[in-house]
Design an enzyme around this catalytic site. Structure first.
Site, PDB file in Angstrom:
ATOM      1  N   ARG A 177       0.833  -1.205   0.000  1.00  0.00           N
ATOM      2  CA  ARG A 177       0.000   0.000   0.000  1.00  0.00           C
ATOM      3  C   ARG A 177       0.868   1.256   0.000  1.00  0.00           C
ATOM      4  O   ARG A 177       0.399   2.339   0.319  1.00  0.00           O
ATOM      5  CB  ARG A 177      -0.928  -0.018   1.214  1.00  0.00           C
ATOM      6  CG  ARG A 177      -1.900  -1.195   1.219  1.00  0.00           C
ATOM      7  CD  ARG A 177      -2.938  -1.066   2.327  1.00  0.00           C
ATOM      8  NE  ARG A 177      -2.339  -1.185   3.654  1.00  0.00           N
ATOM      9  CZ  ARG A 177      -2.235  -2.320   4.339  1.00  0.00           C
ATOM     10  NH1 ARG A 177      -2.680  -3.458   3.800  1.00  0.00           N
ATOM     11  NH2 ARG A 177      -1.718  -2.338   5.554  1.00  0.00           N
ATOM     12  N   ARG A 178       2.124   1.096  -0.390  1.00  0.00           N
ATOM     13  CA  ARG A 178       3.074   2.205  -0.364  1.00  0.00           C
ATOM     14  C   ARG A 178       3.678   2.492  -1.744  1.00  0.00           C
ATOM     15  O   ARG A 178       4.740   3.086  -1.844  1.00  0.00           O
ATOM     16  CB  ARG A 178       4.207   1.885   0.618  1.00  0.00           C
ATOM     17  CG  ARG A 178       3.726   1.634   2.039  1.00  0.00           C
ATOM     18  CD  ARG A 178       4.862   1.138   2.922  1.00  0.00           C
ATOM     19  NE  ARG A 178       4.413   0.941   4.302  1.00  0.00           N
ATOM     20  CZ  ARG A 178       5.188   0.477   5.266  1.00  0.00           C
ATOM     21  NH1 ARG A 178       6.453   0.153   5.003  1.00  0.00           N
ATOM     22  NH2 ARG A 178       4.712   0.322   6.491  1.00  0.00           N
ATOM     23  N   CYS A 228       1.829  20.529 -11.447  1.00  0.00           N
ATOM     24  CA  CYS A 228       0.363  20.473 -11.342  1.00  0.00           C
ATOM     25  C   CYS A 228      -0.072  19.043 -11.023  1.00  0.00           C
ATOM     26  O   CYS A 228      -0.699  18.793 -10.006  1.00  0.00           O
ATOM     27  CB  CYS A 228      -0.271  20.971 -12.629  1.00  0.00           C
ATOM     28  SG  CYS A 228       0.010  22.717 -12.970  1.00  0.00           S
ATOM     29  N   SER A 287      -4.025  21.480  -9.481  1.00  0.00           N
ATOM     30  CA  SER A 287      -4.640  22.521 -10.301  1.00  0.00           C
ATOM     31  C   SER A 287      -4.707  22.037 -11.735  1.00  0.00           C
ATOM     32  O   SER A 287      -3.792  21.357 -12.210  1.00  0.00           O
ATOM     33  CB  SER A 287      -3.784  23.798 -10.207  1.00  0.00           C
ATOM     34  OG  SER A 287      -4.216  24.775 -11.125  1.00  0.00           O
ATOM     35  N   ASP A 302      -6.085  23.392 -15.774  1.00  0.00           N
ATOM     36  CA  ASP A 302      -6.742  24.144 -16.835  1.00  0.00           C
ATOM     37  C   ASP A 302      -7.531  23.113 -17.641  1.00  0.00           C
ATOM     38  O   ASP A 302      -6.971  22.361 -18.445  1.00  0.00           O
ATOM     39  CB  ASP A 302      -5.662  24.834 -17.680  1.00  0.00           C
ATOM     40  CG  ASP A 302      -6.215  25.566 -18.900  1.00  0.00           C
ATOM     41  OD1 ASP A 302      -7.361  25.307 -19.306  1.00  0.00           O
ATOM     42  OD2 ASP A 302      -5.463  26.387 -19.460  1.00  0.00           O
ATOM     43  N   ASN A 305      -3.884  15.059 -19.738  1.00  0.00           N
ATOM     44  CA  ASN A 305      -3.378  14.386 -18.544  1.00  0.00           C
ATOM     45  C   ASN A 305      -4.018  13.012 -18.353  1.00  0.00           C
ATOM     46  O   ASN A 305      -3.339  12.051 -17.985  1.00  0.00           O
ATOM     47  CB  ASN A 305      -3.612  15.234 -17.306  1.00  0.00           C
ATOM     48  CG  ASN A 305      -2.729  16.464 -17.240  1.00  0.00           C
ATOM     49  OD1 ASN A 305      -3.173  17.515 -16.786  1.00  0.00           O
ATOM     50  ND2 ASN A 305      -1.492  16.375 -17.680  1.00  0.00           N
ATOM     51  N   HIS A 348     -10.476  24.193 -13.105  1.00  0.00           N
ATOM     52  CA  HIS A 348     -10.957  25.512 -13.502  1.00  0.00           C
ATOM     53  C   HIS A 348     -11.033  25.692 -15.014  1.00  0.00           C
ATOM     54  O   HIS A 348     -10.309  25.047 -15.772  1.00  0.00           O
ATOM     55  CB  HIS A 348     -10.072  26.614 -12.893  1.00  0.00           C
ATOM     56  CG  HIS A 348      -8.607  26.417 -13.158  1.00  0.00           C
ATOM     57  ND1 HIS A 348      -7.770  25.813 -12.255  1.00  0.00           N
ATOM     58  CD2 HIS A 348      -7.836  26.752 -14.223  1.00  0.00           C
ATOM     59  CE1 HIS A 348      -6.535  25.777 -12.739  1.00  0.00           C
ATOM     60  NE2 HIS A 348      -6.557  26.341 -13.945  1.00  0.00           N
ATOM     61  N   ILE A 349     -11.917  26.595 -15.393  1.00  0.00           N
ATOM     62  CA  ILE A 349     -12.049  27.032 -16.785  1.00  0.00           C
ATOM     63  C   ILE A 349     -11.748  28.523 -16.799  1.00  0.00           C
ATOM     64  O   ILE A 349     -12.375  29.298 -16.076  1.00  0.00           O
ATOM     65  CB  ILE A 349     -13.451  26.758 -17.335  1.00  0.00           C
ATOM     66  CG1 ILE A 349     -13.759  25.255 -17.307  1.00  0.00           C
ATOM     67  CG2 ILE A 349     -13.585  27.304 -18.758  1.00  0.00           C
ATOM     68  CD1 ILE A 349     -15.191  24.916 -17.677  1.00  0.00           C
ATOM     69  N   ALA A 369      -2.821  30.891 -20.203  1.00  0.00           N
ATOM     70  CA  ALA A 369      -2.412  31.797 -19.128  1.00  0.00           C
ATOM     71  C   ALA A 369      -1.107  31.297 -18.525  1.00  0.00           C
ATOM     72  O   ALA A 369      -0.935  30.093 -18.343  1.00  0.00           O
ATOM     73  CB  ALA A 369      -3.494  31.882 -18.072  1.00  0.00           C
TER      74      ALA A 369
END
EC number: 2.1.1.45
Length: 282
Positions: A137-138, A157, A184, A186, A194, A224-225, A281
Site C-alpha cells: 500500500r506504499r 500540477c 490545479s 486548466d 493528462n 478551472h475554466i 495563461a
C-alpha cells in the site's frame, strides 16, 4: 459517446453552472497582454476511468495521443527536465536558454533515494514494488518537493501517482489501478491530455509487470475554466460525440525503458475538429 466524453461534459457543465468565479480577486496567472486571467473553479473534482472498458480519449476533439505519450516518457522514462529532449513545444514558456525547466518534473523522477533494498529513483521503486511486492500500500510517487520549489520554473500540477493492485474476479489475474493527484488543472487545455497520459503510463506499467490496466482515478483539487475559455468550452461540449478509439501497446515490450511512441497503436479514432490557438495563461 465515449465514457470520457460523458465525464468531461458533466464536469464542464458543473464547473460553469456551480463554480466559484475568481474575477476581481488576486490571482497569479496573466494573459499574454498582461491582464489577469480569471477562472470559474470547482474544488475536489474526482473522475474515474475504467481502462478495461475503453481508452478515455475525448472524441469531441482530438487528443494527440502520440504526443501525450512522448511527454509522459520524457518525464517518467527519460526523467528529463530539458525540453530539447521533448518533441513538442508545450513547455517552451517555462524553459531557460539551455532548455531546462529547473528541478521540476523529470528531474525529481531522476533523484535516487535510499531504501532498505538499496538506492533507487521513484520510477524504479514503483517497478520494483510491482514486481516484488504488488500488494504493498506504499507504491506511490511525489514530485512536489518543497525544498526544490524555488529552483523549479513551474510548480508541478500533476504531482503524485498512487498505484494499487487488485485481482480480477474469479481469476488470478492482477489488475493495476492508479490515482493521479493534481493540485490545479486548466480543464480545456490539459484535462484529457493528462487523463490520456496517465492512462498510457498505467497501461505500460501493467504490461511490464504482467498485469492488466484497471481504473485510473483522477483527483483535481482546483479544476478551472479560464474566463477566455468559457465560450470555447460551451461550444465543445455541445458537439456530437463518437465511440472511444481502440488504443493498444506493442505486446512484445516487457521493459518500461524500451517503450517508444512507435509502440502505440490508435485505431478508429473519430473526432470533432480541433480547437486551435487556445489562449494559455502563464
Amino acid at each position: 459517446m465515449s465514457l470520457a466524453d460523458n465525464i468531461f461534459i458533466t464536469m464542464c457543465r458543473d464547473i460553469i453552472d456551480n463554480g466559484t468565479s475568481t474575477e476581481g480577486e488576486k490571482v497569479r496567472p496573466v494573459w499574454e497582454d498582461g491582464t489577469s486571467a480569471y477562472t470559474i473553479k470547482r474544488f475536489g473534482v474526482v473522475n474515474r476511468y475504467d481502462l478495461s472498458k475503453e481508452f478515455p480519449a475525448l472524441t469531441l476533439r482530438r487528443t494527440a495521443l502520440k504526443s501525450a505519450m512522448d511527454e509522459i516518457l520524457w518525464i517518467w522514462q527519460k526523467k528529463s527536465n530539458n525540453i530539447k529532449e521533448l518533441n513538442s513545444h508545450v513547455w517552451d514558456s517555462w524553459a531557460d536558454e539551455t532548455g531546462s525547466i529547473g528541478k521540476a518534473y523529470g528531474y525529481q523522477m531522476s533523484v535516487k533515494h535510499q531504501y532498505r533494498e538499496g538506492m533507487m529513483d521513484q520510477v524504479d521503486r514503483v517497478l520494483f514494488d510491482l514486481r516484488e511486492n504488488p500488494y504493498s500500500r506504499r507504491i506511490m510517487t511525489n514530485i512536489y518537493v518543497h525544498q526544490d520549489l524555488h529552483e523549479m520554473h513551474l510548480y508541478p500540477c500533476a504531482y503524485s501517482m498512487t498505484f494499487n493492485v487488485t485481482k480480477e474476479k474469479d481469476s488470478d489475474q492482477l489488475i493495476l489501478n492508479g490515482i493521479l493527484n493534481q493540485r490545479s488543472q486548466d480543464v480545456l487545455a490539459a484535462n484529457n491530455w493528462n487523463v490520456c497520459q496517465y492512462s498510457l503510463l498505467l497501461m505500460m506499467f501493467a504490461q511490464v509487470s504482467g498485469m492488466k490496466a484497471g481504473e485510473l482515478v483522477h483527483v483535481i483539487a482546483d479544476a478551472h475554466i479560464y474566463d477566455r475559455h468559457i465560450p470555447l468550452v460551451q461550444e465543445l461540449i455541445s458537439r456530437p460525440a463518437y465511440p472511444a478509439p481502440k488504443v493498444t501497446l506493442n505486446p512484445e515490450i516487457r521493459d518500461f525503458y524500451q517503450f517508444t511512441v512507435n509502440d502505440l497503436t490508435v485505431e478508429d479514432y473519430q473526432t470533432g475538429p480541433q480547437i486551435k490557438n487556445i489562449p494559455i495563461a502563464v
